[in-house]
Write an enzyme that holds these catalytic residues in place. Structure first.
Site, PDB file in Angstrom:
ATOM      1  CD  GLU A  51      -6.882   6.182   3.292  1.00 29.68           C
ATOM      2  OE1 GLU A  51      -7.237   7.219   2.695  1.00 29.68           O
ATOM      3  OE2 GLU A  51      -5.993   6.194   4.146  1.00 29.68           O
TER       4      GLU A  51
ATOM      5  CB  VAL B 178      -0.912   0.029   1.253  1.00 25.31           C
ATOM      6  CG1 VAL B 178      -1.749   1.295   1.286  1.00 25.31           C
ATOM      7  CG2 VAL B 178      -1.803  -1.208   1.303  1.00 25.31           C
ATOM      8  CG  PHE B 179       2.263   5.195  -2.507  1.00 20.89           C
ATOM      9  CD1 PHE B 179       3.607   5.268  -2.194  1.00 20.89           C
ATOM     10  CD2 PHE B 179       1.622   6.337  -2.935  1.00 20.89           C
ATOM     11  CE1 PHE B 179       4.303   6.462  -2.300  1.00 20.89           C
ATOM     12  CE2 PHE B 179       2.299   7.540  -3.050  1.00 20.89           C
ATOM     13  CZ  PHE B 179       3.643   7.602  -2.731  1.00 20.89           C
ATOM     14  N   GLY B 180       1.358   4.952   0.919  1.00 16.01           N
ATOM     15  CA  GLY B 180       0.806   5.990   1.786  1.00 16.01           C
ATOM     16  C   GLY B 180       1.396   7.333   1.429  1.00 16.01           C
ATOM     17  CE1 TYR B 181      -2.949  10.821  -1.193  1.00 16.87           C
ATOM     18  CE2 TYR B 181      -2.667   8.517  -1.757  1.00 16.87           C
ATOM     19  CZ  TYR B 181      -3.479   9.622  -1.614  1.00 16.87           C
ATOM     20  OH  TYR B 181      -4.821   9.530  -1.873  1.00 16.87           O
ATOM     21  N   GLY B 182      -0.359  10.315   2.568  1.00 22.68           N
ATOM     22  CA  GLY B 182      -0.951  11.258   3.528  1.00 22.68           C
ATOM     23  C   GLY B 182      -0.709  10.754   4.929  1.00 22.68           C
ATOM     24  CB  SER B 183      -2.981  10.309   7.827  1.00 23.56           C
ATOM     25  OG  SER B 183      -3.937   9.455   7.238  1.00 23.56           O
TER      26      SER B 183
END
Length: 171
Positions: free
Chosen positions: A68, A5-10
């Site tokens: 999400e 999983v790519f996390g770009y926020g929290s």
């Protein structure tokens, strides 16, 4: 089963689930923007906060199911750790994206000036806390990784300016 999983926020600073491996890296062809409304975590339906989503952007790179749920699209993308690499480290990494389609994504707020986005962030608070905390945590985590995201930095500086001005007026 392996799932990336790519996390770009929290997800960068508050994962919220167990994982085996964490890689710091980026994806190509997207940029992080504060265009997604948050009516369940960082704001309310009456006063939505703003959180990040991704938007396609040629030549850009972006560094790093309940939370999400307001994102209406899922994509599977290539993940890189070396800016000069042409081959990804991992392919098929899942990422949630909020589309601009108001029929599919009723909380999409879209582009606005840095000043307008900052004002909205200053005034929004939801069950997960003040919207500004989300912004400041994201800025801090990105800087710790050595990532200088201009959109996030400019927005955080504008929020600090508004807060400082407000504090000066109240004194």
């Amino acid at each position: 089963m392996v799932m990336w999983v790519f996390g770009y926020g929290s997800l960068i600073w508050k994962v919220g689930f167990n994982y085996d491996v964490r890689l710091v890296g980026f994806i190509k062809g997207y940029r992080r923007v504060f265009y997604q409304g948050s009516t369940d975590h960082r704001g309310t339906p009456e006063n939505p906060g703003r959180t990040v989503t991704l938007e396609p952007a040629d030549g850009e790179i972006c560094h790093l199911e309940v939370r999400e749920k307001q994102y209406d699209q899922k994509a599977y993308i290539d993940f890189f750790t070396d800016p000069t690499a042409t081959t990804p480290v991992v392919t098929g990494v899942m990422v949630y994206i909020a589309s601009a389609d108001k029929k599919q994504n009723q909380n999409y707020l879209g582009p606005a000036s840095i000043e307008d986005i900052a004002k909205q962030i200053v005034n929004a608070e939801g069950p997960s806390g003040p919207n500004r905390d989300y912004l400041f945590q994201l800025e801090k985590a990105l800087l710790e990784f050595g990532c200088k995201d201009e959109h996030v930095i400019n927005l955080a500086n504008e929020v600090r300016r508004i807060l400082s001005e407000s504090e000066q007026l109240s004194n």
